[in-house]
Scaffold this active site. Structure first.
Site, PDB file in Angstrom:
ATOM      1  N   VAL B 110       0.865  -1.169   0.000  1.00 44.39           N
ATOM      2  CA  VAL B 110       0.000   0.000   0.000  1.00 44.39           C
ATOM      3  C   VAL B 110       0.906   1.224   0.000  1.00 44.39           C
ATOM      4  O   VAL B 110       2.005   1.179   0.556  1.00 44.39           O
ATOM      5  CB  VAL B 110      -0.937  -0.005   1.234  1.00 44.39           C
ATOM      6  CG1 VAL B 110      -1.496   1.380   1.537  1.00 44.39           C
ATOM      7  CG2 VAL B 110      -2.092  -0.978   1.006  1.00 44.39           C
ATOM      8  N   CYS B 111       0.440   2.289  -0.638  1.00 48.02           N
ATOM      9  CA  CYS B 111       1.157   3.571  -0.606  1.00 48.02           C
ATOM     10  C   CYS B 111       2.565   3.379  -1.186  1.00 48.02           C
ATOM     11  O   CYS B 111       2.737   2.620  -2.149  1.00 48.02           O
ATOM     12  CB  CYS B 111       1.144   4.079   0.833  1.00 48.02           C
ATOM     13  SG  CYS B 111       1.421   5.848   1.050  1.00 48.02           S
ATOM     14  N   THR B 112       3.573   4.012  -0.606  1.00 45.26           N
ATOM     15  CA  THR B 112       4.934   3.925  -1.153  1.00 45.26           C
ATOM     16  C   THR B 112       5.583   2.565  -0.897  1.00 45.26           C
ATOM     17  O   THR B 112       6.729   2.361  -1.307  1.00 45.26           O
ATOM     18  CB  THR B 112       5.823   5.041  -0.575  1.00 45.26           C
ATOM     19  OG1 THR B 112       5.707   5.039   0.853  1.00 45.26           O
ATOM     20  CG2 THR B 112       5.413   6.406  -1.117  1.00 45.26           C
TER      21      THR B 112
END
Lengths: 238, 238
Positions: B110-112
């Site tokens: 998820v995300c970076t």
């Protein structure tokens, strides 16, 4: 860039105090903390500085004991979780909340955290939100239960079950820091939800799914938490 | 109640392995963990068993060291956070992911977190999601960046920024356990979002808010993470 739309670094950082207890739900705490924590300091309270297990095998470390918790909080926050029922029966927890709640600028919760606030007398005469399976328990505490995502009644701001913590956190942030700061924070959190299903509340999930979800939680747990809530007044009135 | 709609207790519990690293975002991990963790065991990996600080003053405790991590995971998961850039430069982290990623049933983030998967070569030839401020960095790794909430490309399932972890977790759960179980879990998590604003992605937030959000993140951080990503191929090709 308009300075109106920057996050003012000169604002006094918020002091956000969050209760930990064995069996709290990590997401209940992580959602609000993501929204508010960017704008201040997060303190995590428990009786000792020993690690506190969540209800799913992860553990988190307190930053302050109950004895060391500062008086002046901008936000007192209580998460919910499968361990709420036991925490409701723990006088040390309930008395700690009652003490800090009298002085906090905002007294807040997500999910079954509102049952703990109610147990501490902090919701007497207020409307509040909670997890959909705990509406009855909240009413048994003498609190007006509202089936809403976020309920703001004077300085009591409470969210519904689990994921409502993100909506709650951004709503409270807008009140504390204004809409622009909350909008920027929502963008930083990329909060543009696309739920895979439309089953997030009994209102939309329907009877069959709700029965299955209640069974997964355990009818005993639901009954038990209502029984604990009902006993509050018995104990106080006797 | 239809047995079709109960959560089958007889299913083999999932083994979900999640990477911790200094400066990860708690919500990135808590969202997916809330959805998946109900259906199995969550393992938290770090180099040692010492507590790992998130990017907001909270710390979480690993359950396994890299050396003790089991080979056979149903899900390998990597959260994002302000510390992703440093973790990308840590060969021990990157090699650990490369090793476990080869054997996990699903390789996810998820995300970076997808930048870490990309650094470990686990997204070569795949489409993936990431935080909107990291699309360029993901492309610099040689990964096709998709501006979607959840991207499923064969067994690589990745989510966008922060809060996308909840959509990601429920989407993956539907794939692993079927739609009914995911629908019940969404109801248990009360995932019926009501964002206070419509500013959760640059697409809807507009230019001015996006500039303010980029400034809040820090242009230096955004540039730096793209530089680190670009250097991956330089190092490998030389």
């Amino acid at each position: 860039m308009s300075t109106v739309l920057s996050i003012p670094a000169s604002s006094q950082p918020l002091t956000i105090g969050m209760l930990l207890y064995p069996g709290f739900t990590l997401l209940d705490l992580a959602g609000p903390q993501a929204a508010l924590g960017l704008h201040g300091r997060t303190l995590l309270f428990w009786k000792t500085l020993e690690q506190v297990p969540t209800d799913s095998g992860i553990s988190v470390n307190p930053t302050h004991t109950f004895a060391d918790a500062p008086d002046a909080l901008d936000v007192l926050f209580v998460p919910g979780g499968m361990g709420t029922n036991e925490a409701m029966l723990d006088p040390e927890v309930v008395e700690f909340l009652a003490r800090l709640g009298q002085r906090a600028r905002y007294v807040t919760s997500v999910c079954t955290g509102s049952l703990l606030l109610g147990m501490a007398g902090l919701l007497d005469g207020y409307r509040a939100a909670t997890h959909w399976a705990a509406y009855e328990a909240l009413e048994a505490l003498g609190v007006t239960s509202a089936p809403d995502r976020v309920v703001a009644d004077r300085n009591r701001i409470t969210g519904g079950g689990g994921t409502a913590g993100i909506d709650f956190g951004l709503t409270l942030l807008a009140e504390l820091r204004g809409d622009d700061v909350a909008k920027i924070t929502q963008l930083l959190m990329e909060y543009d939800p696309h739920p895979p299903f439309n089953t997030g509340h009994p209102r939309v999930a329907g009877e069959l799914l709700t029965q299955a979800a209640r069974a997964a939680l355990g009818e005993d747990l639901i009954l038990n938490i209502t029984k604990i809530a009902s006993a509050r007044h018995t104990r106080i009135e006797i």
